[in-house]
Scaffold this motif. Structure first.
Motif, PDB file in Angstrom:
ATOM      1  N   ILE A 164     -19.197 -20.452  23.948  1.00 54.05           N
ATOM      2  CA  ILE A 164     -17.831 -19.930  24.127  1.00 54.05           C
ATOM      3  C   ILE A 164     -17.791 -19.165  25.448  1.00 54.05           C
ATOM      4  CG2 ILE A 164     -16.070 -18.421  23.149  1.00 54.05           C
ATOM      5  CD1 ILE A 164     -17.337 -18.889  20.416  1.00 54.05           C
TER       6      ILE A 164
ATOM      7  N   SER B 229     -21.167 -49.373   8.478  1.00 48.54           N
ATOM      8  CA  SER B 229     -22.282 -48.528   8.051  1.00 48.54           C
ATOM      9  C   SER B 229     -21.963 -47.061   8.271  1.00 48.54           C
ATOM     10  CB  SER B 229     -23.538 -48.878   8.848  1.00 48.54           C
ATOM     11  OG  SER B 229     -24.158 -49.978   8.286  1.00 48.54           O
ATOM     12  N   ILE B 230     -21.485 -46.794   9.480  1.00 48.87           N
ATOM     13  CA  ILE B 230     -21.214 -45.391   9.810  1.00 48.87           C
ATOM     14  C   ILE B 230     -20.130 -44.824   8.895  1.00 48.87           C
ATOM     15  CG2 ILE B 230     -20.353 -43.847  11.590  1.00 48.87           C
ATOM     16  CD1 ILE B 230     -21.468 -45.801  13.654  1.00 48.87           C
ATOM     17  N   LEU B 231     -19.168 -45.672   8.559  1.00 46.08           N
ATOM     18  CA  LEU B 231     -18.017 -45.174   7.815  1.00 46.08           C
ATOM     19  C   LEU B 231     -18.181 -45.244   6.310  1.00 46.08           C
ATOM     20  CD1 LEU B 231     -15.287 -46.827  10.037  1.00 46.08           C
ATOM     21  CD2 LEU B 231     -15.918 -44.423   9.979  1.00 46.08           C
ATOM     22  N   ARG B 232     -19.281 -45.805   5.892  1.00 47.89           N
ATOM     23  CA  ARG B 232     -19.407 -46.022   4.452  1.00 47.89           C
ATOM     24  C   ARG B 232     -19.269 -44.716   3.676  1.00 47.89           C
ATOM     25  NH1 ARG B 232     -21.315 -50.751   3.174  1.00 47.89           N
ATOM     26  NH2 ARG B 232     -22.941 -50.760   4.763  1.00 47.89           N
ATOM     27  N   LYS B 233     -19.864 -43.681   4.203  1.00 49.57           N
ATOM     28  CA  LYS B 233     -19.833 -42.400   3.487  1.00 49.57           C
ATOM     29  C   LYS B 233     -18.409 -41.894   3.377  1.00 49.57           C
ATOM     30  CE  LYS B 233     -20.968 -38.167   2.093  1.00 49.57           C
ATOM     31  NZ  LYS B 233     -20.361 -37.119   2.807  1.00 49.57           N
ATOM     32  N   ILE B 234     -17.737 -41.851   4.504  1.00 51.13           N
ATOM     33  CA  ILE B 234     -16.416 -41.247   4.491  1.00 51.13           C
ATOM     34  C   ILE B 234     -15.438 -42.100   3.697  1.00 51.13           C
ATOM     35  CG2 ILE B 234     -15.419 -42.254   6.585  1.00 51.13           C
ATOM     36  CD1 ILE B 234     -14.464 -39.430   7.332  1.00 51.13           C
TER      37      ILE B 234
ATOM     38  N   LYS C 128     -26.254 -16.066  21.295  1.00 56.01           N
ATOM     39  CA  LYS C 128     -25.774 -16.857  20.169  1.00 56.01           C
ATOM     40  C   LYS C 128     -24.286 -17.091  20.294  1.00 56.01           C
ATOM     41  CE  LYS C 128     -29.212 -15.589  16.775  1.00 56.01           C
ATOM     42  NZ  LYS C 128     -29.698 -14.497  15.979  1.00 56.01           N
TER      43      LYS C 128
ATOM     44  N   SER D 165     -20.076 -39.147   9.387  1.00 55.01           N
ATOM     45  CA  SER D 165     -21.160 -39.632   8.546  1.00 55.01           C
ATOM     46  C   SER D 165     -21.801 -38.525   7.727  1.00 55.01           C
ATOM     47  CB  SER D 165     -22.213 -40.337   9.405  1.00 55.01           C
ATOM     48  OG  SER D 165     -22.520 -39.524  10.511  1.00 55.01           O
ATOM     49  N   GLY D 166     -21.539 -37.316   8.091  1.00 48.44           N
ATOM     50  CA  GLY D 166     -22.172 -36.219   7.371  1.00 48.44           C
ATOM     51  C   GLY D 166     -21.251 -35.608   6.332  1.00 48.44           C
TER      52      GLY D 166
ATOM     53  N   ASP E  21     -22.879 -33.259  22.501  1.00 43.76           N
ATOM     54  CA  ASP E  21     -22.324 -32.217  23.366  1.00 43.76           C
ATOM     55  C   ASP E  21     -20.874 -32.449  23.665  1.00 43.76           C
ATOM     56  OD1 ASP E  21     -25.235 -31.692  25.441  1.00 43.76           O
ATOM     57  OD2 ASP E  21     -24.519 -30.711  23.616  1.00 43.76           O
TER      58      ASP E  21
ATOM     59  N   LEU F  13     -15.956 -43.333   0.983  1.00 44.78           N
ATOM     60  CA  LEU F  13     -16.069 -43.067  -0.446  1.00 44.78           C
ATOM     61  C   LEU F  13     -14.992 -42.082  -0.903  1.00 44.78           C
ATOM     62  CD1 LEU F  13     -19.909 -42.615  -0.932  1.00 44.78           C
ATOM     63  CD2 LEU F  13     -18.525 -44.600  -1.527  1.00 44.78           C
TER      64      LEU F  13
ATOM     65  N   GLN G  60     -21.603 -52.547  12.242  1.00 44.00           N
ATOM     66  CA  GLN G  60     -22.149 -51.235  12.579  1.00 44.00           C
ATOM     67  C   GLN G  60     -21.201 -50.131  12.142  1.00 44.00           C
ATOM     68  OE1 GLN G  60     -22.794 -51.920  16.797  1.00 44.00           O
ATOM     69  NE2 GLN G  60     -24.902 -51.232  16.574  1.00 44.00           N
TER      70      GLN G  60
ATOM     71  N   ASP H 184     -20.851 -37.614  14.024  1.00 48.44           N
ATOM     72  CA  ASP H 184     -21.596 -36.978  12.946  1.00 48.44           C
ATOM     73  C   ASP H 184     -20.657 -36.417  11.890  1.00 48.44           C
ATOM     74  OD1 ASP H 184     -24.381 -35.546  14.824  1.00 48.44           O
ATOM     75  OD2 ASP H 184     -23.922 -37.572  14.120  1.00 48.44           O
TER      76      ASP H 184
END
Lengths: 764, 368
Positions: B345, B17-22, B341, B129-130, B104, B24, B14, B126
């Motif tokens: 804070i 999978s999550i770390l595959r992007k980073i 908005k 993975s993002g 959160d 790279l 698991q 996130d």
């Protein structure tokens, strides 16, 4: 002349002493000049009463106009001038009338010479009211016949204690006439400053000294004129002057009385019977139909006659604020602005006043006075807030005709009536009458609201009548005289059939709701679980994206990535919604935020379908009363989904407008679209369960498809809103839009908003 | 190859999978380690530490009800790591950071403050993975910082320009920490008290605000920044690879020598931009505009929510720990608050009354 005068005084004293010697067995009253203080400053408690007495004197002198001028009165030391165009006084009138304490001239002449007016004051000590107001009084008066005017200067400071009142002289001189006839009182220097509000209060008081109109013929037809106060018979003008600038103080605009919600009236007639009634066009109340008897006693069943009081009438204009819609009749009503104005007036000019023989009796009906105990009752009892009955809601007066003065007696200070049995009975009658009138209004409002709802729920009525039909059938069976004809039996059977159908439908609705609830819970759990897959999908998609070479592959992965984003947003939104569901707390809802969050969710689909969405928030802190946060998702999704369907059906370039504002302590939320619109006949029905114009799901449709367009959406929304005492209805859309759904919800209180904002902005 | 180890109870599959992007990323790798139980995990930790450039702990360790049956929290683990370092059972201290899948979490954790000191920073899953370039930069910088602390002298750490003076109180406090020789605490201090809070160093948004420039509208901003400002006073010291900053005093000195002898705060935004355009010959620089409800355009700070320039006198101070001598207040604008908005804070409680007052003023002025 001086020595002559002194000599005469000495002789007078000597003669007096001699008389005393002779009349050793008699003593006489003498009057200390300090009595002036007693009768003036000490007796007349309020400045208004003082001025009112003087205005009454002008009335008694057949004046048609009185002008009050407050000059430089912001601080002590200014002057107050009271000018009238009455008959004025000659030397005799001054000596034996004005200058004689407890003068009997008003007793001997109970009506005025020219207009036959019933004398306003009987106690004859009104003149000392001026002592209350200022240190000096200058009277300038002239009669029609005299060639000159007379000027009397009275310096109240001369009237010290330990001085014989007989020995104090006041200057009187002849001066040229100022006008044909009339009297001018000049009081200066004024002892206390007058604020603008105080001047207004005086003016309001004196401008309503006389009854505004006749309530009973008895008063109207009296040979003695009981004046009413209008422009022709007797008017009072009030001015405030600073140096050379003059400002006229204006009275409130009484024309708004025409737009009252209801008119309460009542009387105790000559036979000691009490009645009250209500008249209201918008609430469909007729005064004859609503006539009620008012009993003097406590027994609610028997109606007792009154014992002490008769021939009293009352009339009051009734307003409920913040509910302009109640006033609507035949397209005419009152606007929210006008209603707000009346509300503002009510702060100073509302209440029930008391007029005795045409003259106002203070302090009944003034701001802050609660002589009928209306405000007290509101504070104590669980009164319906829908139909409030406080002094602020009423503008009215009571007319007492008591020409002989046998029933009621004014107190010496002219401030109130003596609280004798008659007075108590009067208060009792009025309180009961107003309560009765209030009940009439309340039942009428309730009835009208039910009538409106009944249009939606015709089936409820029908069911009721069906039950009655069946009841009749069974009851008739017991009565051996009436045999059941076969048609009656049929009717009963039909009624039974109807009831069965209704019951089935209700059960169906409940079952459907149960299913939806179950689905909702499952979704909640599901959404929570899938969250853990987000980072996995995101990462793998990103890698694929990086290595995709061929264009088709790239496009495909791009699509995958974007849709996944949308999926993530939906999931996050519902995840939060579900999490909020678990908290049972109600919180004030910030509309800005729920709308914004919602728009973020539907943005992708909206953009894809080219739906143009505009939002306008008017003002800040637009918080509703505490609600369940997830309820707003239901509301917004529902409205959006309906709008979507409507615009697709209409085949137009879809536009949605969301407007939020605050009106009368309510949050108003309007959701408009340019779809097919809602026909008038449907406008009330769309909030009914199972009402839908969507095509029913096909035979093979899944349960889900059945639920969409099930017609429960708006019912659920409407139930939510109504559970918070809000309203939802179809309203008039602005230009360019076909449908407007308007939701009104109570606004959160200032404390609730503050608490919410504090929680957000300041850490615990 | 910079290697971080991710410790959590997910299966390696698991996590991969999550770390595959980073993973790279060039010269950077996160290796997942599955945790099972306290005793065996402690052994694993002692094994990986010498090989690690950094450690990432997953907060989910704590949330209970995990199928894995882990019964201890990320906090306890971090606490134990501290102990091992102090006890010299771990020779080389490396950055320890926290991450969580709960969206959160990061903001609430930062608010909470407990266990704060155990982790240098908190990330959301996130972030990995993002859009992960930022994270990689930061993790790299953190690791390098640890090396710098342990291998070079204080005087080399900050690469302070000649014309910039460091507040002596900062030097003292830093000196005390250095004496205690705990790299984690030193790096934490530098990150949290020097880099992340404006004062000695400022971010690019603040830099633009102090020059009175609207970054988004000025097409010459990048030119100005890269050709003129960066060479002169960009921060190149410790952690600069992860957090881009500029020397606040460097800006003032450059302004005074190049643009105008008077301090830029003397002038309004429009005036500053005019002077800049004159002296730099860059024409596409646009002056920043006041935010709604603001009265002044003598910008010196930014609204933390909208990142727009604001004059401190118009701003509402945000909640923070007591400021050190070299630190500056941070602000929120009234419009960001009214528009809701402000991104969670919090404001300094001292601003409660002022907020009420400003809101009423805004209402009265019919600003709807």
């Amino acid at each position: 002349m001086e020595t002559n005068r002194e000599e005469l005084i000495k002789q007078l004293k000597a003669l007096d002493q001699q008389l005393e010697e002779i009349d050793k067995d008699t003593v006489k009253f003498s009057v200390d000049a300090g009595i002036i203080d007693r009768l003036g400053r000490e007796l007349v408690g309020r400045q208004e009463t003082a001025v009112a007495e003087l205005v009454k004197n002008a009335y008694d002198a057949d004046a048609t106009e009185v002008v009050l001028t407050f000059k430089n009165t912001d601080l002590a030391g200014g002057s107050l001038t009271i000018e009238d165009n009455g008959h004025g006084m000659d030397r005799n009138a001054i000596k034996n009338g004005f200058m004689r304490l407890s003068s009997t001239s008003k007793i001997h002449n109970p009506v005025s010479p020219k207009f036959n007016r019933k004398r306003a004051g009987r106690k004859g000590i009104g003149r000392f009211a001026t002592q209350r107001l200022g240190e000096k009084l200058i009277i300038t008066t002239q009669t029609a016949d005299s060639p000159t005017a007379l000027r009397v200067v009275i310096n109240w400071n001369d009237y010290n204690i330990d001085t014989d009142i007989n020995l104090i002289s006041n200057e009187i001189s002849e001066v040229p006439k100022e006008k044909p006839h009339g009297t001018t009182l000049n009081i200066e220097p004024i002892r206390e400053g007058w604020t603008y509000a105080e001047i207004q209060r005086v003016f309001r008081y004196v401008s309503d000294l006389l009854q505004p109109s006749y309530l009973s013929d008895r008063l109207k037809n009296s040979k003695i004129i009981f004046g009413v106060q209008d422009e022709d018979s007797f008017s009072v003008v009030c001015r405030k002057q600073i140096n050379a600038e003059i400002e006229i103080i204006n009275d409130i605009d009484k024309s708004f009385f025409d737009k009252s919600l209801a008119v309460f009236q009542g009387y105790i007639d000559d036979n000691w019977d009490g009645y009250c009634s209500v008249e209201s066009k918008s609430l469909e109340i007729d005064s004859l139909d609503s006539l009620r008897e008012i009993s003097a006693g406590r027994d609610r069943k028997e109606v007792e006659k009154f014992k002490y009081v008769k021939n009293v009438h009352f009339k009051a204009y009734y307003y409920i604020y913040n509910r302009a819609e109640y006033y609507l009749h035949d397209g005419i009503g009152i606007s929210s602005t006008e209603l707000k104005k009346v509300n503002d007036f009510s702060k100073t000019s509302s209440g029930i006043r008391l007029y005795r023989n045409g003259f106002r009796v203070a302090p009944y009906g003034e701001a802050g006075d609660d002589w009928l105990g209306l405000d007290e009752k509101v504070n104590m009892a669980s009164h319906s807030r829908r139909v409030p009955l406080s002094n602020r809601n009423l503008f009215g007066f009571v007319e007492i005709v008591d020409i002989e003065g046998s029933l009621f007696e004014e107190t010496s200070s002219r401030e109130g009536l003596l609280q004798n049995a008659a007075f108590e009975e009067l208060v009792d009658f009025l309180a009961k009458s107003f309560e009765s009138c209030r009940n009439i209004v309340e039942s009428s409002i309730g009835f009208l609201e039910k009538k409106a709802k009944r249009e939606q729920h015709k089936s409820e009525d029908k069911t009721q009548s069906d039950f009655e039909t069946i009841e009749d059938f069974f009851n008739a069976n017991e009565d051996t005289d009436k045999q059941n004809t076969s048609s009656q039996k049929e009717k009963a059977q039909q009624a039974l059939e109807n009831i069965k159908q209704t019951l089935n439908r209700e059960l169906g609705e409940t079952a459907m709701l149960r299913v939806l609830a179950g689905i909702g819970l499952s979704i909640g759990e599901f959404v929570h679980e899938i969250r853990q897959f987000n980072p996995i999908f995101q990462s793998e998609i990103a890698v694929l994206s990086k290595y995709a070479d061929a264009d088709t592959l790239k496009d495909s992965i791009n699509g995958l990535s974007q849709n996944f984003e949308q999926f993530r947003t939906y999931a996050a939104y519902f995840d939060e919604t579900i999490r909020n569901n678990l908290k049972r707390e109600l919180v004030p809802i910030d509309i800005r935020i729920v709308v914004r969050d919602f728009l973020a969710i539907i943005k992708r689909t909206a953009d894809k379908n080219q739906v143009n969405i505009e939002t306008f928030f008017h003002g800040y802190d637009l918080f509703t009363c505490p609600m369940h946060p997830s309820e707003w998702s239901s509301i917004l999704f529902n409205l959006y989904s309906n709008a979507n369907k409507a615009t697709i059906k209409a085949r137009v370039s879809a536009k949605i407008l969301i407007q939020v504002k605050e009106e009368n302590s309510r949050i108003v939320f309007e959701f408009c679209d340019n779809g097919t619109g809602i026909e008038d006949i449907h406008k009330n029905k769309i909030f009914n369960a199972f009402f839908t114009t969507s095509t029913p799901a096909g035979r093979n449709a899944s349960q889900n498809e059945e639920l969409i367009g099930s017609g429960l959406g708006l019912k659920i929304v409407s139930d939510i809103i109504e559970s918070y005492e809000g309203e939802i209805f179809v309203s008039n859309p602005p230009d360019g839009f076909k449908t407007c759904i308007r939701i009104e919800l109570p606004k959160a209180t200032d404390e609730q908003i503050k608490e919410q904002i504090n929680d957000d902005l300041f850490s615990a | 190859m910079m290697t971080y180890f991710l410790l959590d109870d997910n299966t390696v599959g698991q996590s991969d999978s999550i770390l595959r992007k980073i993973n790279l990323s060039e010269n950077f790798k996160i290796t997942p380690i599955q945790l099972t139980s306290w005793e065996s995990d402690l052994i694993k930790i002692k094994e990986i530490f010498p090989k690690a450039d950094g450690i990432i702990l997953d907060w989910r360790l704590y949330e209970g009800n995990q199928p894995s049956g882990i019964t201890y929290s990320a906090e306890s683990l971090a606490q134990h790591i501290r102990f091992l370092v102090n006890d010299k059972q771990i020779k080389r201290d490396v950055p320890v950071v926290l991450c969580s899948a709960n969206p959160d979490f990061t903001s609430s954790y930062e608010r909470d403050g407990t266990g704060h000191d155990l982790f240098l920073k908190v990330y959301s899953k996130d972030d990995f993975s993002g859009d992960s370039e930022n994270v990689v930069r930061e993790l790299n910088a953190l690791s390098e910082a640890f090396q710098q602390i342990q291998n070079s002298k204080l005087s080399d750490w900050f690469q302070t320009p000649a014309d910039v003076n460091i507040d002596s109180r900062l030097k003292n406090e830093l000196g005390d920490l250095i004496d205690k020789k705990i790299p984690h605490n030193i790096v934490k201090f530098i990150l949290c008290e020097i880099i992340l809070i404006p004062g000695i160093l400022i971010e690019e948004d603040t830099l633009a605000a102090r020059l009175g420039i609207d970054k988004s509208e000025s097409s010459d901003w990048t030119v100005l920044r890269e050709n003129i400002l960066t060479p002169r006073f960009v921060y190149k010291g410790i952690l600069s690879k992860g957090w881009s900053r500029y020397w606040a005093d460097g800006l003032i000195n450059w302004w005074k020598t190049t643009i105008n002898e008077k301090h830029p705060q003397y002038y309004s935004a429009d005036e500053r931009v005019e002077m800049l355009k004159n002296k730099t010959k860059l024409s596409n620089l646009v002056a920043a505009k006041k935010l709604p409800f603001c009265l002044s355009n003598d910008f010196w700070a930014i609204c933390e929510a909208t990142r727009q320039p604001i004059d401190p006198s118009d701003g509402l101070r945000i909640q923070s720990n007591t400021l050190r001598a070299w630190q500056e207040e941070r602000y929120l604008s009234l419009s960001s608050i009214l528009d809701r908005k402000s991104k969670g804070i919090k404001l300094n409680p001292i601003e409660k009354d002022r907020l009420e007052y400003l809101k009423n003023l805004a209402k009265e002025n019919g600003q709807k």
